[in-house]
Design a protein around this motif. Structure first.
Motif, PDB file in Angstrom:
ATOM      1  N   GLU A 145       0.888  -1.162   0.000  1.00  0.00           N
ATOM      2  CA  GLU A 145       0.000   0.000   0.000  1.00  0.00           C
ATOM      3  C   GLU A 145       0.920   1.203   0.000  1.00  0.00           C
ATOM      4  N   GLY A 146       1.171   1.756  -1.180  1.00  0.00           N
ATOM      5  CA  GLY A 146       2.156   2.836  -1.286  1.00  0.00           C
ATOM      6  C   GLY A 146       3.531   2.293  -0.955  1.00  0.00           C
ATOM      7  N   ASP A 147       4.183   2.874   0.047  1.00  0.00           N
ATOM      8  CA  ASP A 147       5.518   2.413   0.435  1.00  0.00           C
ATOM      9  C   ASP A 147       5.488   1.554   1.704  1.00  0.00           C
ATOM     10  N   GLN A 148       4.307   1.036   2.061  1.00  0.00           N
ATOM     11  CA  GLN A 148       4.177   0.182   3.239  1.00  0.00           C
ATOM     12  C   GLN A 148       3.799  -1.239   2.826  1.00  0.00           C
ATOM     13  N   LEU A 149       4.489  -2.207   3.429  1.00  0.00           N
ATOM     14  CA  LEU A 149       4.189  -3.613   3.224  1.00  0.00           C
ATOM     15  C   LEU A 149       3.111  -3.993   4.233  1.00  0.00           C
ATOM     16  N   VAL A 150       1.952  -4.427   3.754  1.00  0.00           N
ATOM     17  CA  VAL A 150       0.788  -4.650   4.617  1.00  0.00           C
ATOM     18  C   VAL A 150       0.368  -6.115   4.578  1.00  0.00           C
ATOM     19  N   CYS A 151       0.160  -6.683   5.774  1.00  0.00           N
ATOM     20  CA  CYS A 151      -0.278  -8.068   5.921  1.00  0.00           C
ATOM     21  C   CYS A 151      -1.650  -8.110   6.580  1.00  0.00           C
ATOM     22  N   GLU A 152      -2.573  -8.828   5.950  1.00  0.00           N
ATOM     23  CA  GLU A 152      -3.905  -9.047   6.533  1.00  0.00           C
ATOM     24  C   GLU A 152      -4.032 -10.525   6.845  1.00  0.00           C
ATOM     25  N   GLN A 153      -4.353 -10.842   8.104  1.00  0.00           N
ATOM     26  CA  GLN A 153      -4.457 -12.224   8.565  1.00  0.00           C
ATOM     27  C   GLN A 153      -5.905 -12.495   8.984  1.00  0.00           C
ATOM     28  N   GLN A 154      -6.616 -13.295   8.197  1.00  0.00           N
ATOM     29  CA  GLN A 154      -8.016 -13.619   8.471  1.00  0.00           C
ATOM     30  C   GLN A 154      -8.074 -14.931   9.247  1.00  0.00           C
ATOM     31  N   GLY A 155      -8.683 -14.890  10.410  1.00  0.00           N
ATOM     32  CA  GLY A 155      -8.792 -16.088  11.234  1.00  0.00           C
ATOM     33  C   GLY A 155      -9.683 -15.822  12.423  1.00  0.00           C
ATOM     34  N   GLU A 156      -9.330 -16.436  13.567  1.00  0.00           N
ATOM     35  CA  GLU A 156     -10.145 -16.303  14.777  1.00  0.00           C
ATOM     36  C   GLU A 156     -10.153 -14.892  15.332  1.00  0.00           C
ATOM     37  N   LYS A 157      -9.063 -14.179  15.186  1.00  0.00           N
ATOM     38  CA  LYS A 157      -8.937 -12.851  15.788  1.00  0.00           C
ATOM     39  C   LYS A 157      -9.263 -11.767  14.774  1.00  0.00           C
ATOM     40  N   ARG A 158     -10.101 -10.834  15.189  1.00  0.00           N
ATOM     41  CA  ARG A 158     -10.506  -9.714  14.346  1.00  0.00           C
ATOM     42  C   ARG A 158      -9.364  -8.693  14.241  1.00  0.00           C
ATOM     43  N   ASN A 159      -9.274  -8.031  13.096  1.00  0.00           N
ATOM     44  CA  ASN A 159      -8.326  -6.931  12.888  1.00  0.00           C
ATOM     45  C   ASN A 159      -6.876  -7.367  13.100  1.00  0.00           C
ATOM     46  N   ARG A 160      -6.554  -8.588  12.679  1.00  0.00           N
ATOM     47  CA  ARG A 160      -5.192  -9.085  12.879  1.00  0.00           C
ATOM     48  C   ARG A 160      -4.355  -8.819  11.641  1.00  0.00           C
ATOM     49  N   GLY A 161      -3.149  -8.331  11.855  1.00  0.00           N
ATOM     50  CA  GLY A 161      -2.230  -8.092  10.753  1.00  0.00           C
ATOM     51  C   GLY A 161      -1.075  -7.211  11.180  1.00  0.00           C
ATOM     52  N   TRP A 162      -0.307  -6.774  10.211  1.00  0.00           N
ATOM     53  CA  TRP A 162       0.836  -5.905  10.492  1.00  0.00           C
ATOM     54  C   TRP A 162       1.181  -5.093   9.252  1.00  0.00           C
ATOM     55  N   ARG A 163       2.018  -4.096   9.450  1.00  0.00           N
ATOM     56  CA  ARG A 163       2.573  -3.323   8.337  1.00  0.00           C
ATOM     57  C   ARG A 163       4.008  -2.924   8.661  1.00  0.00           C
ATOM     58  N   HIS A 164       4.861  -3.018   7.638  1.00  0.00           N
ATOM     59  CA  HIS A 164       6.264  -2.612   7.737  1.00  0.00           C
ATOM     60  C   HIS A 164       6.468  -1.384   6.859  1.00  0.00           C
ATOM     61  N   TRP A 165       7.301  -0.453   7.304  1.00  0.00           N
ATOM     62  CA  TRP A 165       7.712   0.666   6.446  1.00  0.00           C
ATOM     63  C   TRP A 165       9.061   1.174   6.937  1.00  0.00           C
ATOM     64  N   LEU A 166       9.759   1.834   6.035  1.00  0.00           N
ATOM     65  CA  LEU A 166      11.078   2.395   6.338  1.00  0.00           C
ATOM     66  C   LEU A 166      10.976   3.893   6.552  1.00  0.00           C
ATOM     67  N   GLU A 167      11.719   4.382   7.523  1.00  0.00           N
ATOM     68  CA  GLU A 167      11.959   5.816   7.710  1.00  0.00           C
ATOM     69  C   GLU A 167      13.457   5.960   7.914  1.00  0.00           C
TER      70      GLU A 167
END
Length: 190
Positions: A145-167
Protein backbone atom coordinates in the motif's frame (compact mmCIF):
# COMPACT_ATOMS: atom_id res chain seq x y z
CA UNK A 1 0.54 32.10 -35.55
CA UNK A 2 0.65 28.33 -34.99
CA UNK A 3 1.01 28.85 -31.23
CA UNK A 4 -2.26 30.73 -31.10
CA UNK A 5 -4.28 27.73 -32.18
CA UNK A 6 -3.18 25.85 -29.02
CA UNK A 7 -4.77 28.52 -26.84
CA UNK A 8 -8.41 28.45 -25.75
CA UNK A 9 -10.59 30.36 -28.21
CA UNK A 10 -11.35 33.50 -26.07
CA UNK A 11 -7.66 33.88 -25.20
CA UNK A 12 -6.67 33.33 -28.83
CA UNK A 13 -9.06 36.09 -29.96
CA UNK A 14 -7.70 38.54 -27.36
CA UNK A 15 -4.15 37.83 -28.52
CA UNK A 16 -5.16 38.39 -32.16
CA UNK A 17 -6.83 41.71 -31.27
CA UNK A 18 -3.66 42.86 -29.48
CA UNK A 19 -1.59 41.97 -32.56
CA UNK A 20 -3.93 43.96 -34.79
CA UNK A 21 -3.66 47.02 -32.50
CA UNK A 22 0.11 47.07 -32.94
CA UNK A 23 2.93 46.51 -30.50
CA UNK A 24 3.39 42.93 -31.63
CA UNK A 25 6.53 41.32 -32.92
CA UNK A 26 7.12 41.55 -36.70
CA UNK A 27 7.50 37.75 -36.99
CA UNK A 28 4.61 36.92 -34.64
CA UNK A 29 2.30 39.93 -34.81
CA UNK A 30 -0.19 38.52 -32.33
CA UNK A 31 2.46 38.37 -29.58
CA UNK A 32 3.32 41.48 -27.65
CA UNK A 33 6.98 42.31 -27.00
CA UNK A 34 6.65 41.44 -23.32
CA UNK A 35 5.89 37.76 -24.01
CA UNK A 36 8.44 35.03 -24.56
CA UNK A 37 7.85 31.51 -25.80
CA UNK A 38 8.06 30.21 -22.21
CA UNK A 39 5.60 32.71 -20.79
CA UNK A 40 3.00 31.09 -18.54
CA UNK A 41 0.30 33.14 -20.26
CA UNK A 42 1.02 31.31 -23.55
CA UNK A 43 1.40 27.79 -22.16
CA UNK A 44 -1.62 25.94 -20.94
CA UNK A 45 -0.70 23.12 -18.55
CA UNK A 46 -2.91 20.07 -18.81
CA UNK A 47 -1.89 17.46 -16.20
CA UNK A 48 -4.44 14.99 -17.57
CA UNK A 49 -2.28 14.38 -20.65
CA UNK A 50 0.93 13.70 -18.73
CA UNK A 51 1.95 10.04 -18.39
CA UNK A 52 1.48 8.53 -14.95
CA UNK A 53 4.66 6.91 -13.66
CA UNK A 54 4.12 4.11 -11.12
CA UNK A 55 6.00 4.49 -7.84
CA UNK A 56 8.21 1.51 -7.10
CA UNK A 57 7.92 0.18 -3.54
CA UNK A 58 11.10 0.25 -1.46
CA UNK A 59 13.32 -2.81 -1.28
CA UNK A 60 13.29 -3.89 2.38
CA UNK A 61 16.18 -6.36 2.02
CA UNK A 62 18.50 -6.14 5.02
CA UNK A 63 19.28 -7.17 8.57
CA UNK A 64 17.65 -5.08 11.31
CA UNK A 65 18.41 -4.91 15.06
CA UNK A 66 15.74 -4.28 17.66
CA UNK A 67 15.57 -0.70 19.02
CA UNK A 68 12.25 -0.37 20.89
CA UNK A 69 8.67 -1.53 21.25
CA UNK A 70 5.42 -0.19 22.64
CA UNK A 71 2.41 -2.19 23.97
CA UNK A 72 3.68 -5.72 23.28
CA UNK A 73 1.86 -6.99 26.40
CA UNK A 74 -1.51 -5.61 25.21
CA UNK A 75 -1.01 -7.12 21.75
CA UNK A 76 -0.15 -10.56 23.22
CA UNK A 77 -3.12 -10.35 25.60
CA UNK A 78 -5.40 -9.79 22.60
CA UNK A 79 -3.98 -13.03 21.13
CA UNK A 80 -4.82 -14.88 24.39
CA UNK A 81 -1.15 -15.57 25.26
CA UNK A 82 -0.76 -16.64 28.92
CA UNK A 83 0.83 -14.27 31.46
CA UNK A 84 4.13 -16.16 31.86
CA UNK A 85 4.78 -16.31 28.12
CA UNK A 86 3.75 -12.64 27.68
CA UNK A 87 6.31 -11.56 30.29
CA UNK A 88 9.02 -13.61 28.58
CA UNK A 89 8.18 -12.32 25.08
CA UNK A 90 8.16 -8.72 26.32
CA UNK A 91 11.79 -9.17 27.44
CA UNK A 92 12.96 -10.44 24.02
CA UNK A 93 14.78 -8.17 21.61
CA UNK A 94 14.14 -9.76 18.21
CA UNK A 95 16.19 -9.13 15.08
CA UNK A 96 14.63 -9.08 11.60
CA UNK A 97 16.13 -10.33 8.38
CA UNK A 98 14.24 -9.52 5.20
CA UNK A 99 15.02 -10.90 1.77
CA UNK A 100 13.04 -9.12 -0.94
CA UNK A 101 13.43 -10.45 -4.49
CA UNK A 102 10.79 -9.17 -6.90
CA UNK A 103 7.38 -10.48 -5.79
CA UNK A 104 8.85 -13.00 -3.34
CA UNK A 105 9.80 -12.19 0.24
CA UNK A 106 11.19 -13.98 3.26
CA UNK A 107 10.95 -12.34 6.68
CA UNK A 108 12.83 -14.00 9.52
CA UNK A 109 12.14 -12.91 13.10
CA UNK A 110 15.10 -14.11 15.18
CA UNK A 111 14.98 -14.38 18.99
CA UNK A 112 16.76 -16.37 21.69
CA UNK A 113 13.45 -18.16 22.47
CA UNK A 114 12.41 -19.23 18.96
CA UNK A 115 12.55 -18.01 15.38
CA UNK A 116 9.66 -17.37 13.03
CA UNK A 117 10.07 -17.51 9.24
CA UNK A 118 7.46 -16.11 6.89
CA UNK A 119 8.03 -17.03 3.22
CA UNK A 120 5.46 -15.70 0.71
CA UNK A 121 4.64 -14.24 -2.70
CA UNK A 122 3.22 -10.71 -2.68
CA UNK A 123 -0.49 -10.41 -3.43
CA UNK A 124 -1.19 -14.18 -3.17
CA UNK A 125 -3.26 -15.59 -0.33
CA UNK A 126 -1.74 -18.49 1.62
CA UNK A 127 -2.39 -20.42 4.82
CA UNK A 128 -0.06 -19.14 7.52
CA UNK A 129 0.81 -21.41 10.44
CA UNK A 130 1.22 -19.17 13.48
CA UNK A 131 2.03 -22.11 15.76
CA UNK A 132 5.23 -20.49 17.08
CA UNK A 133 3.24 -17.36 17.99
CA UNK A 134 -0.20 -18.39 19.27
CA UNK A 135 -0.98 -21.89 17.96
CA UNK A 136 -3.39 -20.63 15.26
CA UNK A 137 -3.64 -20.78 11.48
CA UNK A 138 -5.04 -18.03 9.30
CA UNK A 139 -5.49 -17.01 5.68
CA UNK A 140 -2.88 -14.36 4.95
CA UNK A 141 -2.18 -11.97 2.10
CA UNK A 142 0.73 -9.51 1.99
CA UNK A 143 0.81 -6.62 -0.48
CA UNK A 144 2.04 -3.06 -0.94
CA UNK A 145 0.00 0.00 0.00
CA UNK A 146 2.16 2.84 -1.29
CA UNK A 147 5.52 2.41 0.43
CA UNK A 148 4.18 0.18 3.24
CA UNK A 149 4.19 -3.61 3.22
CA UNK A 150 0.79 -4.65 4.62
CA UNK A 151 -0.28 -8.07 5.92
CA UNK A 152 -3.90 -9.05 6.53
CA UNK A 153 -4.46 -12.22 8.56
CA UNK A 154 -8.02 -13.62 8.47
CA UNK A 155 -8.79 -16.09 11.23
CA UNK A 156 -10.14 -16.30 14.78
CA UNK A 157 -8.94 -12.85 15.79
CA UNK A 158 -10.51 -9.71 14.35
CA UNK A 159 -8.33 -6.93 12.89
CA UNK A 160 -5.19 -9.09 12.88
CA UNK A 161 -2.23 -8.09 10.75
CA UNK A 162 0.84 -5.91 10.49
CA UNK A 163 2.57 -3.32 8.34
CA UNK A 164 6.26 -2.61 7.74
CA UNK A 165 7.71 0.67 6.45
CA UNK A 166 11.08 2.39 6.34
CA UNK A 167 11.96 5.82 7.71
CA UNK A 168 15.60 6.40 6.90
CA UNK A 169 17.53 3.42 8.33
CA UNK A 170 14.72 2.48 10.71
CA UNK A 171 12.27 -0.31 9.95
CA UNK A 172 8.90 0.19 11.64
CA UNK A 173 6.51 -2.66 12.39
CA UNK A 174 2.92 -1.97 13.48
CA UNK A 175 1.07 -5.12 14.61
CA UNK A 176 -2.67 -5.21 15.34
CA UNK A 177 -5.01 -7.75 16.92
CA UNK A 178 -8.55 -6.96 18.05
CA UNK A 179 -8.28 -3.35 19.39
CA UNK A 180 -4.60 -3.57 20.42
CA UNK A 181 -1.67 -2.06 18.54
CA UNK A 182 2.01 -2.84 19.12
CA UNK A 183 4.77 -0.85 17.44
CA UNK A 184 8.36 -2.07 17.10
CA UNK A 185 11.32 -0.16 15.63
CA UNK A 186 14.47 -1.75 14.20
CA UNK A 187 17.77 -0.22 13.03
CA UNK A 188 19.23 -1.46 9.74
CA UNK A 189 22.72 -2.85 10.34
CA UNK A 190 23.44 -4.43 6.94
Amino acid sequence: MGLLYNLPRPLRERKQERGQRGGGSPRFPALSRSHSFCSPSLVSFQPSILPICPVMPPNLTGYYRFVSQDNMDGYLRALDINVALRKLVCLLKPDKEIIHAGDHMTIRTITSLRNYIMDFDLGKEFEEDLGPVDERKCQTVVSWEGDQLVCEQQGEKRNRGWRHWLEGNHLHLRMTAEDEVCVQIFQKVK
